[in-house]
Write a protein that holds these residues in place. Sequence first.
Motif, PDB file in Angstrom:
ATOM      1  N   PHE A   1       0.850  -1.201   0.000  1.00 12.01           N
ATOM      2  CA  PHE A   1       0.000   0.000   0.000  1.00 12.01           C
ATOM      3  C   PHE A   1       0.876   1.239   0.000  1.00 12.01           C
ATOM      4  CE2 PHE A   1      -4.312  -1.540   0.783  1.00 12.01           C
ATOM      5  CZ  PHE A   1      -4.065  -2.864   1.128  1.00 12.01           C
ATOM      6  N   MET A   2       0.467   2.241  -0.784  1.00  9.57           N
ATOM      7  CA  MET A   2       1.171   3.515  -0.720  1.00  9.57           C
ATOM      8  C   MET A   2       0.768   4.214   0.569  1.00  9.57           C
ATOM      9  SD  MET A   2       1.025   4.740  -4.673  1.00  9.57           S
ATOM     10  CE  MET A   2       0.744   6.362  -4.063  1.00  9.57           C
ATOM     11  N   VAL A   3       1.746   4.853   1.210  1.00  6.58           N
ATOM     12  CA  VAL A   3       1.448   5.636   2.413  1.00  6.58           C
ATOM     13  C   VAL A   3       2.119   7.000   2.308  1.00  6.58           C
ATOM     14  CG1 VAL A   3       1.178   3.639   3.946  1.00  6.58           C
ATOM     15  CG2 VAL A   3       3.420   4.716   3.729  1.00  6.58           C
ATOM     16  N   SER A   4       1.547   7.971   3.009  1.00  2.82           N
ATOM     17  CA  SER A   4       2.141   9.303   3.118  1.00  2.82           C
ATOM     18  C   SER A   4       1.860   9.754   4.547  1.00  2.82           C
ATOM     19  CB  SER A   4       1.486  10.253   2.120  1.00  2.82           C
ATOM     20  OG  SER A   4       0.256  10.710   2.647  1.00  2.82           O
ATOM     21  N   PRO A   5       2.483  10.847   4.960  1.00  2.68           N
ATOM     22  CA  PRO A   5       2.206  11.329   6.328  1.00  2.68           C
ATOM     23  C   PRO A   5       0.745  11.738   6.547  1.00  2.68           C
ATOM     24  CG  PRO A   5       4.277  12.227   5.534  1.00  2.68           C
ATOM     25  CD  PRO A   5       3.609  11.584   4.345  1.00  2.68           C
ATOM     26  N   ASP A   6      -0.098  11.668   5.521  1.00  2.00           N
ATOM     27  CA  ASP A   6      -1.539  11.902   5.691  1.00  2.00           C
ATOM     28  C   ASP A   6      -2.238  10.700   6.308  1.00  2.00           C
ATOM     29  OD1 ASP A   6      -2.150  14.492   4.756  1.00  2.00           O
ATOM     30  OD2 ASP A   6      -1.884  13.818   2.685  1.00  2.00           O
ATOM     31  N   VAL A   7      -1.562   9.547   6.326  1.00  2.00           N
ATOM     32  CA  VAL A   7      -2.217   8.325   6.813  1.00  2.00           C
ATOM     33  C   VAL A   7      -1.330   7.573   7.792  1.00  2.00           C
ATOM     34  CG1 VAL A   7      -3.553   8.067   4.685  1.00  2.00           C
ATOM     35  CG2 VAL A   7      -1.378   6.854   4.913  1.00  2.00           C
ATOM     36  N   LEU A   8      -1.996   6.825   8.673  1.00  2.00           N
ATOM     37  CA  LEU A   8      -1.291   5.953   9.600  1.00  2.00           C
ATOM     38  C   LEU A   8      -0.589   4.849   8.807  1.00  2.00           C
ATOM     39  CD1 LEU A   8      -1.679   6.230  12.709  1.00  2.00           C
ATOM     40  CD2 LEU A   8      -3.218   4.286  12.586  1.00  2.00           C
ATOM     41  N   ILE A   9       0.550   4.415   9.285  1.00  2.00           N
ATOM     42  CA  ILE A   9       1.239   3.287   8.661  1.00  2.00           C
ATOM     43  C   ILE A   9       0.512   2.005   9.088  1.00  2.00           C
ATOM     44  CG2 ILE A   9       3.427   2.015   8.606  1.00  2.00           C
ATOM     45  CD1 ILE A   9       4.737   4.815   9.264  1.00  2.00           C
ATOM     46  N   PRO A  10       0.245   1.081   8.148  1.00  2.00           N
ATOM     47  CA  PRO A  10      -0.457  -0.149   8.507  1.00  2.00           C
ATOM     48  C   PRO A  10       0.239  -0.901   9.651  1.00  2.00           C
ATOM     49  CG  PRO A  10      -0.182  -0.005   6.126  1.00  2.00           C
ATOM     50  CD  PRO A  10       0.566   1.144   6.715  1.00  2.00           C
ATOM     51  N   ARG A  11      -0.571  -1.414  10.588  1.00  2.00           N
ATOM     52  CA  ARG A  11      -0.065  -2.208  11.713  1.00  2.00           C
ATOM     53  C   ARG A  11      -0.542  -3.646  11.525  1.00  2.00           C
ATOM     54  NH1 ARG A  11       1.087   2.898  12.727  1.00  2.00           N
ATOM     55  NH2 ARG A  11       1.210   3.655  14.871  1.00  2.00           N
ATOM     56  N   PRO A  12       0.321  -4.612  11.823  1.00  2.00           N
ATOM     57  CA  PRO A  12      -0.108  -6.006  11.633  1.00  2.00           C
ATOM     58  C   PRO A  12      -1.318  -6.381  12.490  1.00  2.00           C
ATOM     59  CG  PRO A  12       2.086  -5.886  12.670  1.00  2.00           C
ATOM     60  CD  PRO A  12       1.721  -4.493  12.255  1.00  2.00           C
ATOM     61  N   GLU A  13      -1.502  -5.720  13.651  1.00  2.00           N
ATOM     62  CA  GLU A  13      -2.634  -6.115  14.518  1.00  2.00           C
ATOM     63  C   GLU A  13      -3.987  -5.863  13.847  1.00  2.00           C
ATOM     64  OE1 GLU A  13      -0.084  -4.142  15.523  1.00  2.00           O
ATOM     65  OE2 GLU A  13      -0.779  -2.414  16.679  1.00  2.00           O
ATOM     66  N   THR A  14      -4.006  -4.989  12.833  1.00  2.00           N
ATOM     67  CA  THR A  14      -5.272  -4.705  12.150  1.00  2.00           C
ATOM     68  C   THR A  14      -5.750  -5.907  11.330  1.00  2.00           C
ATOM     69  OG1 THR A  14      -4.709  -2.361  12.174  1.00  2.00           O
ATOM     70  CG2 THR A  14      -6.402  -3.015  10.608  1.00  2.00           C
ATOM     71  N   GLU A  15      -4.875  -6.889  11.119  1.00  2.00           N
ATOM     72  CA  GLU A  15      -5.295  -8.115  10.416  1.00  2.00           C
ATOM     73  C   GLU A  15      -6.436  -8.812  11.157  1.00  2.00           C
ATOM     74  OE1 GLU A  15      -3.316 -10.610   8.187  1.00  2.00           O
ATOM     75  OE2 GLU A  15      -1.572  -9.356   7.720  1.00  2.00           O
ATOM     76  N   VAL A  16      -6.450  -8.683  12.484  1.00  2.00           N
ATOM     77  CA  VAL A  16      -7.517  -9.301  13.283  1.00  2.00           C
ATOM     78  C   VAL A  16      -8.878  -8.760  12.844  1.00  2.00           C
ATOM     79  CG1 VAL A  16      -8.445  -9.582  15.615  1.00  2.00           C
ATOM     80  CG2 VAL A  16      -5.981  -9.599  15.263  1.00  2.00           C
ATOM     81  N   LEU A  17      -8.923  -7.453  12.615  1.00  2.00           N
ATOM     82  CA  LEU A  17     -10.175  -6.824  12.181  1.00  2.00           C
ATOM     83  C   LEU A  17     -10.628  -7.412  10.838  1.00  2.00           C
ATOM     84  CD1 LEU A  17     -12.223  -4.507  12.743  1.00  2.00           C
ATOM     85  CD2 LEU A  17     -10.648  -2.948  11.583  1.00  2.00           C
ATOM     86  N   ILE A  18      -9.687  -7.620   9.950  1.00  2.00           N
ATOM     87  CA  ILE A  18     -10.010  -8.178   8.625  1.00  2.00           C
ATOM     88  C   ILE A  18     -10.553  -9.607   8.773  1.00  2.00           C
ATOM     89  CG2 ILE A  18      -9.094  -8.747   6.323  1.00  2.00           C
ATOM     90  CD1 ILE A  18      -8.740  -5.805   6.936  1.00  2.00           C
ATOM     91  N   GLU A  19      -9.845 -10.421   9.569  1.00  2.00           N
ATOM     92  CA  GLU A  19     -10.268 -11.820   9.737  1.00  2.00           C
ATOM     93  C   GLU A  19     -11.677 -11.896  10.323  1.00  2.00           C
ATOM     94  OE1 GLU A  19      -8.740 -14.388   8.657  1.00  2.00           O
ATOM     95  OE2 GLU A  19      -6.741 -13.584   8.233  1.00  2.00           O
ATOM     96  N   LEU A  20     -11.935 -11.082  11.358  1.00  2.00           N
ATOM     97  CA  LEU A  20     -13.252 -11.126  12.010  1.00  2.00           C
ATOM     98  C   LEU A  20     -14.336 -10.632  11.046  1.00  2.00           C
ATOM     99  CD1 LEU A  20     -12.280  -9.848  15.572  1.00  2.00           C
ATOM    100  CD2 LEU A  20     -12.905 -12.180  14.928  1.00  2.00           C
ATOM    101  N   ALA A  21     -14.002  -9.638  10.244  1.00  2.00           N
ATOM    102  CA  ALA A  21     -14.977  -9.113   9.281  1.00  2.00           C
ATOM    103  C   ALA A  21     -15.285 -10.175   8.225  1.00  2.00           C
ATOM    104  CB  ALA A  21     -14.438  -7.845   8.627  1.00  2.00           C
ATOM    105  N   LEU A  22     -14.247 -10.821   7.700  1.00  2.00           N
ATOM    106  CA  LEU A  22     -14.464 -11.838   6.656  1.00  2.00           C
ATOM    107  C   LEU A  22     -15.341 -12.970   7.181  1.00  2.00           C
ATOM    108  CD1 LEU A  22     -10.901 -12.043   5.043  1.00  2.00           C
ATOM    109  CD2 LEU A  22     -12.990 -11.131   3.982  1.00  2.00           C
TER     110      LEU A  22
END
Length: 270
Positions: free
Chosen positions: A77-98
Amino acid sequence: MTLGEALTAARQKIDRLDARLLLQYATGCTHTDLLARPEMEVFGPAHAQFAEWVDRRAAGEPLAYLVGEAEFRGRVFMVSPDVLIPRPETEVLIELALARLPGKARPRLIDLGTGSGIVAVSLALECPQAEVSAVDLSKGAISVARNNAGRLGANVEFREGSWFAPLAGEKFDLIVSNPPYVAAGDPHLALDGLPFEPQMALTDGADGLDCIRAIVAGAAAHLNPGGWLLFEHGYDQGEASRNLLAAAGFQSPFTHPDLAGLDRVSGAQL
Ligand code: GLN
């Protein structure tokens, strides 16, 4: 200066892995090139770029902002100082959503505070039958997220605004969010490159639960019957999150740990 010399010099100032990755980005060399041909000359412009990055990294700037990209769930993913850098812990949110995307033919899903778009884009790509929208208050973030969706071929519709404000009268089957949840004045905000990240994406400027309160309070009006709300939060916000969900009329709120075993995502069904 050779690749090997550049690497040795950089390792005096920054972490070994960061030094290697920055040298690869600056020169276009692979890890194998660095190992097999350390005597190869680094050309002027590449060396100047590398030296600048090493100094900025030594001053605390996150590597992802220097090179403009970060990996999440195997995608870049492209990132800039406008956005938070992706954190691996957010994968939990993806798994639970799926796991909760309803058996509907075309479930509607909204990602609140999408930032770089990692949540919306990952879900759109991994659940292609879902109709995915994403909201962010920051124009800069929406532009980064839109770019990421385009580059990765994800079909996501973007809206600018605060939480549910741009969604009047609309209902969804799943609401997901990784909101700012660090409390104002948390010493963590001064560490590990966080001062370089957008503060509006990290902290609510209050006790850390303000945005979660707003999301939980607004969710029921925007969920279809049986719809789910799932959001990421701090390691010590599980109980407070479940209490907020219960007070808003949600049944059996739950909290799920991240890979480190810390409370990370709470949610409930309407
Ligand atoms: N997990 C992040 C951190 O503690 C915070 C992310 C967020 O506020 N959404 O660095």
